[in-house]
Design a protein around this motif. Structure first.
Motif, PDB file in Angstrom:
ATOM      1  N   PHE A  27      21.098  58.345  -5.730  1.00  0.00           N
ATOM      2  CA  PHE A  27      21.612  59.668  -5.365  1.00  0.00           C
ATOM      3  C   PHE A  27      22.912  59.554  -4.571  1.00  0.00           C
ATOM      4  CE2 PHE A  27      21.761  63.246  -2.293  1.00  0.00           C
ATOM      5  CZ  PHE A  27      21.950  64.277  -3.212  1.00  0.00           C
ATOM      6  N   LEU A  28      22.986  58.608  -3.645  1.00  0.00           N
ATOM      7  CA  LEU A  28      24.220  58.415  -2.885  1.00  0.00           C
ATOM      8  C   LEU A  28      25.375  58.006  -3.797  1.00  0.00           C
ATOM      9  CD1 LEU A  28      22.859  56.581   0.288  1.00  0.00           C
ATOM     10  CD2 LEU A  28      23.946  58.837   0.241  1.00  0.00           C
ATOM     11  N   LEU A  29      25.082  57.162  -4.780  1.00  0.00           N
ATOM     12  CA  LEU A  29      26.133  56.749  -5.712  1.00  0.00           C
ATOM     13  C   LEU A  29      26.489  57.869  -6.679  1.00  0.00           C
ATOM     14  CD1 LEU A  29      24.987  53.083  -6.380  1.00  0.00           C
ATOM     15  CD2 LEU A  29      26.914  53.866  -4.986  1.00  0.00           C
ATOM     16  N   PHE A  30      25.542  58.728  -6.985  1.00  0.00           N
ATOM     17  CA  PHE A  30      25.836  59.955  -7.738  1.00  0.00           C
ATOM     18  C   PHE A  30      26.857  60.807  -6.969  1.00  0.00           C
ATOM     19  CE2 PHE A  30      24.803  64.508  -7.740  1.00  0.00           C
ATOM     20  CZ  PHE A  30      25.072  64.852  -9.063  1.00  0.00           C
ATOM     21  N   LEU A  31      26.643  60.959  -5.670  1.00  0.00           N
ATOM     22  CA  LEU A  31      27.590  61.717  -4.844  1.00  0.00           C
ATOM     23  C   LEU A  31      28.942  61.010  -4.777  1.00  0.00           C
ATOM     24  CD1 LEU A  31      25.311  62.809  -1.854  1.00  0.00           C
ATOM     25  CD2 LEU A  31      26.005  64.174  -3.838  1.00  0.00           C
ATOM     26  N   PHE A  32      28.917  59.674  -4.750  1.00  0.00           N
ATOM     27  CA  PHE A  32      30.141  58.872  -4.768  1.00  0.00           C
ATOM     28  C   PHE A  32      30.962  59.204  -6.015  1.00  0.00           C
ATOM     29  CE2 PHE A  32      32.127  54.806  -6.160  1.00  0.00           C
ATOM     30  CZ  PHE A  32      32.904  54.503  -5.055  1.00  0.00           C
ATOM     31  N   MET A  33      30.310  59.243  -7.178  1.00  0.00           N
ATOM     32  CA  MET A  33      31.011  59.560  -8.420  1.00  0.00           C
ATOM     33  C   MET A  33      31.424  61.030  -8.474  1.00  0.00           C
ATOM     34  SD  MET A  33      31.378  56.705  -9.807  1.00  0.00           S
ATOM     35  CE  MET A  33      32.175  57.355 -11.288  1.00  0.00           C
ATOM     36  N   LEU A  34      30.657  61.880  -7.807  1.00  0.00           N
ATOM     37  CA  LEU A  34      31.021  63.299  -7.727  1.00  0.00           C
ATOM     38  C   LEU A  34      32.356  63.456  -7.003  1.00  0.00           C
ATOM     39  CD1 LEU A  34      28.586  66.197  -6.872  1.00  0.00           C
ATOM     40  CD2 LEU A  34      30.830  66.098  -5.792  1.00  0.00           C
ATOM     41  N   VAL A  35      32.488  62.802  -5.841  1.00  0.00           N
ATOM     42  CA  VAL A  35      33.743  62.853  -5.090  1.00  0.00           C
ATOM     43  C   VAL A  35      34.874  62.240  -5.911  1.00  0.00           C
ATOM     44  CG1 VAL A  35      34.926  62.101  -2.988  1.00  0.00           C
ATOM     45  CG2 VAL A  35      32.537  62.809  -2.881  1.00  0.00           C
ATOM     46  N   ASN A  36      34.565  61.142  -6.594  1.00  0.00           N
ATOM     47  CA  ASN A  36      35.546  60.444  -7.421  1.00  0.00           C
ATOM     48  C   ASN A  36      36.181  61.385  -8.441  1.00  0.00           C
ATOM     49  OD1 ASN A  36      35.930  58.925 -10.192  1.00  0.00           O
ATOM     50  ND2 ASN A  36      36.207  57.357  -8.632  1.00  0.00           N
ATOM     51  N   PHE A  37      35.369  62.150  -9.140  1.00  0.00           N
ATOM     52  CA  PHE A  37      35.918  63.011 -10.185  1.00  0.00           C
ATOM     53  C   PHE A  37      36.494  64.305  -9.636  1.00  0.00           C
ATOM     54  CE2 PHE A  37      34.590  60.040 -13.224  1.00  0.00           C
ATOM     55  CZ  PHE A  37      35.223  60.383 -14.416  1.00  0.00           C
ATOM     56  N   ALA A  38      36.024  64.762  -8.504  1.00  0.00           N
ATOM     57  CA  ALA A  38      36.680  65.894  -7.865  1.00  0.00           C
ATOM     58  C   ALA A  38      38.119  65.526  -7.494  1.00  0.00           C
ATOM     59  CB  ALA A  38      35.900  66.321  -6.621  1.00  0.00           C
ATOM     60  N   ASP A  39      38.305  64.294  -7.008  1.00  0.00           N
ATOM     61  CA  ASP A  39      39.649  63.800  -6.698  1.00  0.00           C
ATOM     62  C   ASP A  39      40.527  63.759  -7.948  1.00  0.00           C
ATOM     63  OD1 ASP A  39      38.970  63.428  -4.053  1.00  0.00           O
ATOM     64  OD2 ASP A  39      38.599  61.287  -4.240  1.00  0.00           O
ATOM     65  N   LYS A  40      39.929  63.354  -9.066  1.00  0.00           N
ATOM     66  CA  LYS A  40      40.688  63.251 -10.307  1.00  0.00           C
ATOM     67  C   LYS A  40      41.135  64.608 -10.832  1.00  0.00           C
ATOM     68  CE  LYS A  40      38.845  58.988 -12.459  1.00  0.00           C
ATOM     69  NZ  LYS A  40      37.877  58.487 -11.486  1.00  0.00           N
ATOM     70  N   ILE A  41      40.246  65.607 -10.765  1.00  0.00           N
ATOM     71  CA  ILE A  41      40.478  66.877 -11.450  1.00  0.00           C
ATOM     72  C   ILE A  41      41.488  67.758 -10.735  1.00  0.00           C
ATOM     73  CG2 ILE A  41      38.657  68.204 -10.284  1.00  0.00           C
ATOM     74  CD1 ILE A  41      39.474  68.375 -14.044  1.00  0.00           C
ATOM     75  N   VAL A  42      41.728  67.525  -9.453  1.00  0.00           N
ATOM     76  CA  VAL A  42      42.488  68.497  -8.662  1.00  0.00           C
ATOM     77  C   VAL A  42      43.915  68.687  -9.178  1.00  0.00           C
ATOM     78  CG1 VAL A  42      43.222  66.808  -6.898  1.00  0.00           C
ATOM     79  CG2 VAL A  42      43.042  69.238  -6.309  1.00  0.00           C
ATOM     80  N   VAL A  43      44.579  67.620  -9.656  1.00  0.00           N
ATOM     81  CA  VAL A  43      45.947  67.776 -10.156  1.00  0.00           C
ATOM     82  C   VAL A  43      45.978  68.637 -11.416  1.00  0.00           C
ATOM     83  CG1 VAL A  43      47.793  66.515 -11.339  1.00  0.00           C
ATOM     84  CG2 VAL A  43      47.037  65.784  -9.095  1.00  0.00           C
TER      85      VAL A  43
END
Length: 436
Positions: A27-43
């Motif tokens: 679950f923690l690594l799921f959240l890690f990947m969640l933050v990862n893709f939120a960072d990607k999508i913002v641009v």
């Protein structure tokens, strides 16, 4: 024979229980990947406001999208070898801190160069993320139980977009795109604090390592094995579609189809919702098939590659249908079907890669297929810039994407034979000197 070798590995895996705390780490690594893709999508989400404020044309914005991947692959390979020797717990913490700190400069007034440099730094920090997270979670699950954890990690990307897009779009519409970056920086620091407190190293790594010391395989053999090449080829096509979704889908909705920024923000999550369903279904079906004795050639290889071909065919029809709704539906389904390959390739590579080399192998795999992220946004930008109309340029870019998806899927079908790869590599070792 190849089958007994695979069955031998499977019996060892099935005899190993899942350690306590494995799902908490997942679950923690799921959240890690969640933050990862939120960072990607913002641009991509803030694409139109960014282009307007910084006076960027389509080619410049395409370059901005590609800049994120400039050091992505290099960093992935370097860190991949690092995690063969350094605990993944500390590597993940350092990566998350880099993400957070790279966001804060955008809160102030900046120019194109600053934004470009920050995206390059962010890409370097995020390049190793997926492979390190997978390597970390595999230290908690034996081989036959890895499909669902892999699918859950993949869902971090989908939910990172599904949850972040409405929230970030609200910030963009009401407070400006600068503060969307700042919000992501704060979220990254929050995850880092949680991981520092709760993150642990998986106990199965030492068990696997002790069992596989004599099985170390030369990297040249690993990286040129047909299943490894097939995984890279198949995932390259999927990542081409993903990188266009991250960079160009929202601008396409606004400038190509005429939706407002607010409307486009809600529509932008549709491919990720559909993709999430595809990924979870693939993980469930793959694990179910393996439990019933189906070979990993079918339960992983064919199951992951076939949707790529279907998705590419659907995407290829997009320029030939009328109406915004029909075009969006074909792009949503076509790109969403790519998700299957992300679920099956890491476990396939894990089948035949010794644990002592798995971190590097996963990282090199990720580094190679994410090269699509450098090329795809630039190609789309050039298509838009050189076409008679915006819509025609977008349709040309998506047609190229469709062709690449179909070719990648066909290569996957031809090359993905993980159930025989372990035996093939062992046979090769028997007649070749060992080095690593």
């Amino acid at each position: 024979m190849a089958v007994p070798a695979t069955q031998e590995g499977s019996s060892r895996a099935s005899a190993t229980p899942t350690p306590k705390g494995a799902w908490k780490i997942t679950f923690l690594l799921f959240l890690f990947m969640l933050v990862n893709f939120a960072d990607k999508i913002v641009v991509g989400l803030a694409g139109v406001p960014i282009m307007t404020e910084l006076n960027l044309n389509a080619e410049q914005f395409g370059l901005l999208g590609s800049s994120f991947f400039l050091l992505f692959s290099v960093a992935a390979i370097v860190v991949g070898f690092v995690v063969n020797r350094v605990p993944t717990r500390w590597v993940l913490l350092v990566l998350a801190l880099i993400w957070a700190l790279a966001q804060f400069p955008m809160v102030g007034t900046i120019g194109f160069t600053t934004l470009l440099v920050c995206r390059i730094i962010l890409g370097a920090g995020e390049g190793p993320a997926a492979s390190v997270a997978v390597h970390a979670v595999y230290k908690w699950f034996p081989d036959e139980k890895r499909a669902m954890p892999t699918a859950i990690l993949s869902q971090g990307s989908a939910f990172g977009v599904i949850l972040a897009v409405p929230a970030l779009n609200w910030v963009i519409v009401n407070h400006g795109w600068h503060y969307a970056f700042g919000a992501l920086g704060i979220v990254g620091l929050m995850w880092s604090a949680a991981w520092l407190w709760l993150g642990r190293e998986g106990p199965l790594a030492e068990v696997e390592l002790a069992a596989s010391r004599e099985q170390r395989v030369p990297y040249l053999q690993l990286l040129t094995s047909r299943t490894f090449v097939g995984c890279v080829a198949a995932t390259f096509g999927a990542y081409w579609a993903l990188s266009l979704g991250l960079t160009w889908f929202t601008p396409f909705l606004v400038k190509g189809l005429g939706f407002s920024q607010q409307e486009a923000g809600f529509i932008s999550i549709l491919p990720w919702i559909f993709g999430a369903c595809v990924v979870l279904t693939t993980g469930f079906v793959s694990q179910l098939l393996m439990a019933r004795g189906v070979s990993t050639r079918m339960a992983r290889g064919v199951l992951g590659a076939t949707p790529l071909i279907v998705g590419g065919i659907l995407m290829a029809t997009t320029p030939h249908v009328d109406g915004a709704g029909a075009k969006i539906a074909l792009l949503v389904v076509g790109s969403g079907l790519c998700g299957s390959i992300y679920v099956v390739c890491p476990p396939m590579i894990g089948e035949f890669t010794p644990v002592a080399q798995r971190g590097a192998a996963m990282a090199i795999y990720g580094a190679l297929y994410t090269l699509a992220g450098i090329v795809a946004p630039v190609v789309m930008g050039k298509m838009i810039q050189s076409s008679a109309s915006l819509l025609e340029g977008y349709m040309s870019g998506y047609t190229i994407n469709a062709v690449i998806m179909v070719i990648s899927g066909l290569l996957g079908l031809a090359l993905l034979w993980p159930n025989t790869e372990r035996a093939r590599l062992r046979a090769h070792q028997a007649v070749a000197p060992e080095f690593a």
